[in-house]
Scaffold this motif. Structure first.
Motif, PDB file in Angstrom:
ATOM      1  N   LEU A  93       0.827  -1.209   0.000  1.00 42.96           N
ATOM      2  CA  LEU A  93       0.000   0.000   0.000  1.00 42.96           C
ATOM      3  C   LEU A  93       0.862   1.261   0.000  1.00 42.96           C
ATOM      4  N   LEU A  94       1.950   1.244   0.752  1.00 51.02           N
ATOM      5  CA  LEU A  94       2.862   2.386   0.733  1.00 51.02           C
ATOM      6  C   LEU A  94       3.529   2.516  -0.636  1.00 51.02           C
ATOM      7  N   GLY A  95       3.915   1.393  -1.213  1.00 52.01           N
ATOM      8  CA  GLY A  95       4.488   1.424  -2.564  1.00 52.01           C
ATOM      9  C   GLY A  95       3.515   2.014  -3.567  1.00 52.01           C
ATOM     10  N   ALA A  96       2.250   1.638  -3.466  1.00 51.87           N
ATOM     11  CA  ALA A  96       1.225   2.197  -4.363  1.00 51.87           C
ATOM     12  C   ALA A  96       1.126   3.709  -4.193  1.00 51.87           C
ATOM     13  N   ALA A  97       1.178   4.168  -2.941  1.00 57.60           N
ATOM     14  CA  ALA A  97       1.090   5.612  -2.682  1.00 57.60           C
ATOM     15  C   ALA A  97       2.303   6.356  -3.236  1.00 57.60           C
ATOM     16  N   VAL A  98       3.495   5.809  -3.033  1.00 62.37           N
ATOM     17  CA  VAL A  98       4.715   6.466  -3.522  1.00 62.37           C
ATOM     18  C   VAL A  98       4.744   6.489  -5.049  1.00 62.37           C
ATOM     19  N   LEU A  99       4.411   5.362  -5.666  1.00 66.57           N
ATOM     20  CA  LEU A  99       4.399   5.315  -7.129  1.00 66.57           C
ATOM     21  C   LEU A  99       3.337   6.245  -7.704  1.00 66.57           C
ATOM     22  N   SER A 100       2.174   6.296  -7.070  1.00 71.16           N
ATOM     23  CA  SER A 100       1.108   7.202  -7.534  1.00 71.16           C
ATOM     24  C   SER A 100       1.524   8.660  -7.409  1.00 71.16           C
ATOM     25  N   ALA A 101       2.151   8.994  -6.290  1.00 69.94           N
ATOM     26  CA  ALA A 101       2.603  10.376  -6.096  1.00 69.94           C
ATOM     27  C   ALA A 101       3.630  10.764  -7.148  1.00 69.94           C
ATOM     28  N   ALA A 102       4.538   9.851  -7.450  1.00 72.05           N
ATOM     29  CA  ALA A 102       5.551  10.142  -8.473  1.00 72.05           C
ATOM     30  C   ALA A 102       4.895  10.313  -9.845  1.00 72.05           C
ATOM     31  N   ALA A 103       3.971   9.426 -10.199  1.00 74.06           N
ATOM     32  CA  ALA A 103       3.294   9.510 -11.497  1.00 74.06           C
ATOM     33  C   ALA A 103       2.436  10.765 -11.592  1.00 74.06           C
ATOM     34  N   TRP A 104       1.801  11.133 -10.502  1.00 78.54           N
ATOM     35  CA  TRP A 104       0.953  12.327 -10.461  1.00 78.54           C
ATOM     36  C   TRP A 104       1.779  13.600 -10.643  1.00 78.54           C
ATOM     37  N   SER A 105       2.956  13.615 -10.045  1.00 75.16           N
ATOM     38  CA  SER A 105       3.766  14.836 -10.044  1.00 75.16           C
ATOM     39  C   SER A 105       4.535  15.072 -11.338  1.00 75.16           C
ATOM     40  N   ASP A 106       4.730  14.037 -12.146  1.00 72.62           N
ATOM     41  CA  ASP A 106       5.531  14.189 -13.362  1.00 72.62           C
ATOM     42  C   ASP A 106       4.921  13.339 -14.474  1.00 72.62           C
ATOM     43  N   PRO A 107       4.338  13.978 -15.484  1.00 68.40           N
ATOM     44  CA  PRO A 107       3.700  13.226 -16.574  1.00 68.40           C
ATOM     45  C   PRO A 107       4.654  12.253 -17.283  1.00 68.40           C
ATOM     46  N   ARG A 108       5.960  12.512 -17.230  1.00 66.47           N
ATOM     47  CA  ARG A 108       6.921  11.592 -17.851  1.00 66.47           C
ATOM     48  C   ARG A 108       6.967  10.257 -17.122  1.00 66.47           C
ATOM     49  N   LEU A 109       6.431  10.206 -15.904  1.00 66.49           N
ATOM     50  CA  LEU A 109       6.435   8.979 -15.115  1.00 66.49           C
ATOM     51  C   LEU A 109       5.087   8.262 -15.149  1.00 66.49           C
ATOM     52  N   ALA A 110       4.289   8.543 -16.173  1.00 64.13           N
ATOM     53  CA  ALA A 110       2.964   7.920 -16.282  1.00 64.13           C
ATOM     54  C   ALA A 110       3.045   6.400 -16.337  1.00 64.13           C
ATOM     55  N   GLY A 111       4.171   5.854 -16.742  1.00 62.76           N
ATOM     56  CA  GLY A 111       4.355   4.410 -16.776  1.00 62.76           C
ATOM     57  C   GLY A 111       4.338   3.771 -15.392  1.00 62.76           C
ATOM     58  N   LEU A 112       4.375   4.590 -14.344  1.00 65.64           N
ATOM     59  CA  LEU A 112       4.308   4.059 -12.981  1.00 65.64           C
ATOM     60  C   LEU A 112       2.886   3.731 -12.549  1.00 65.64           C
ATOM     61  N   TRP A 113       1.876   4.273 -13.254  1.00 65.58           N
ATOM     62  CA  TRP A 113       0.490   4.013 -12.862  1.00 65.58           C
ATOM     63  C   TRP A 113       0.155   2.524 -12.809  1.00 65.58           C
ATOM     64  N   PRO A 114       0.524   1.723 -13.822  1.00 70.85           N
ATOM     65  CA  PRO A 114       0.203   0.284 -13.723  1.00 70.85           C
ATOM     66  C   PRO A 114       0.898  -0.395 -12.530  1.00 70.85           C
ATOM     67  N   LEU A 115       2.126   0.037 -12.216  1.00 73.11           N
ATOM     68  CA  LEU A 115       2.832  -0.532 -11.067  1.00 73.11           C
ATOM     69  C   LEU A 115       2.137  -0.135  -9.771  1.00 73.11           C
ATOM     70  N   ALA A 116       1.691   1.111  -9.694  1.00 73.70           N
ATOM     71  CA  ALA A 116       0.955   1.569  -8.508  1.00 73.70           C
ATOM     72  C   ALA A 116      -0.343   0.781  -8.352  1.00 73.70           C
ATOM     73  N   ALA A 117      -1.034   0.570  -9.472  1.00 73.99           N
ATOM     74  CA  ALA A 117      -2.294  -0.189  -9.430  1.00 73.99           C
ATOM     75  C   ALA A 117      -2.052  -1.632  -8.982  1.00 73.99           C
ATOM     76  N   ALA A 118      -0.985  -2.245  -9.486  1.00 71.60           N
ATOM     77  CA  ALA A 118      -0.671  -3.624  -9.104  1.00 71.60           C
ATOM     78  C   ALA A 118      -0.339  -3.697  -7.613  1.00 71.60           C
ATOM     79  N   ASP A 119       0.488  -2.763  -7.123  1.00 71.04           N
ATOM     80  CA  ASP A 119       0.816  -2.761  -5.699  1.00 71.04           C
ATOM     81  C   ASP A 119      -0.434  -2.562  -4.853  1.00 71.04           C
ATOM     82  N   PHE A 120      -1.293  -1.643  -5.278  1.00 68.43           N
ATOM     83  CA  PHE A 120      -2.528  -1.412  -4.527  1.00 68.43           C
ATOM     84  C   PHE A 120      -3.406  -2.662  -4.528  1.00 68.43           C
ATOM     85  N   ALA A 121      -3.541  -3.290  -5.691  1.00 72.45           N
ATOM     86  CA  ALA A 121      -4.388  -4.487  -5.789  1.00 72.45           C
ATOM     87  C   ALA A 121      -3.853  -5.607  -4.892  1.00 72.45           C
ATOM     88  N   PHE A 122      -2.545  -5.853  -4.952  1.00 72.91           N
ATOM     89  CA  PHE A 122      -1.970  -6.881  -4.077  1.00 72.91           C
ATOM     90  C   PHE A 122      -2.172  -6.522  -2.610  1.00 72.91           C
TER      91      PHE A 122
END
Length: 135
Positions: A93-122
């Motif tokens: 859950l913390l990983g999902a939050a960190v990855l989401s924050a990074a993806a939210w703050s920088d559009p170049r990191l949009a590829g982190l959204w699927p990783l954030a979703a996977a971490d959240f789902a797990f």
């Protein structure tokens, strides 16, 4: 089979193992805190330049393999390794939050959204199913 005379020595090594694991955990937690709060400090103290991206990717891969081994260990005996399960839930859950924050703050990191979703789902499935086993 251990003889009675070996038990004091075995007990000594059991205590040493426990103490070394605790000290290792404290060392890792302190170093992680310094790396986040003041990354220039270890660089200055150790007189090392900051390594390149490949080094970090290899280091992260080692940590992910360690986590995978811990998850498999917990899966083999869910009652015995409840602590690992709780760490897995919090870490995902913390990983999902960190990855989401990074993806939210920088559009170049949009590829982190699927990783954030996977971490959240797990994390969510771990938490829900662990919670249901407690009832």
């Amino acid at each position: 089979m251990l003889e009675a005379i070996d038990y004091p020595r075995r007990f000594l090594f059991v205590r040493l193992l426990g103490a070394s694991l605790i000290l290792g955990a404290l060392y890792d937690a302190a170093f992680a805190g310094v790396m986040v709060a003041a990354p220039e400090l270890p660089q200055r103290i150790l007189k090392l330049p900051l390594p390149g991206a490949d080094f970090y990717l290899h280091l992260i891969a080692v940590f992910l393999l360690m986590l995978a081994a811990l998850y498999l260990t917990a899966a083999l005996d869910l009652r015995r390794y409840t602590g690992i399960i709780l760490v897995a839930i919090a870490g995902r859950l913390l990983g999902a939050a960190v990855l989401s924050a990074a993806a939210w703050s920088d559009p170049r990191l949009a590829g982190l959204w699927p990783l954030a979703a996977a971490d959240f789902a797990f994390g969510a499935v771990h938490a829900l199913s662990w919670g249901m086993t407690r009832k």
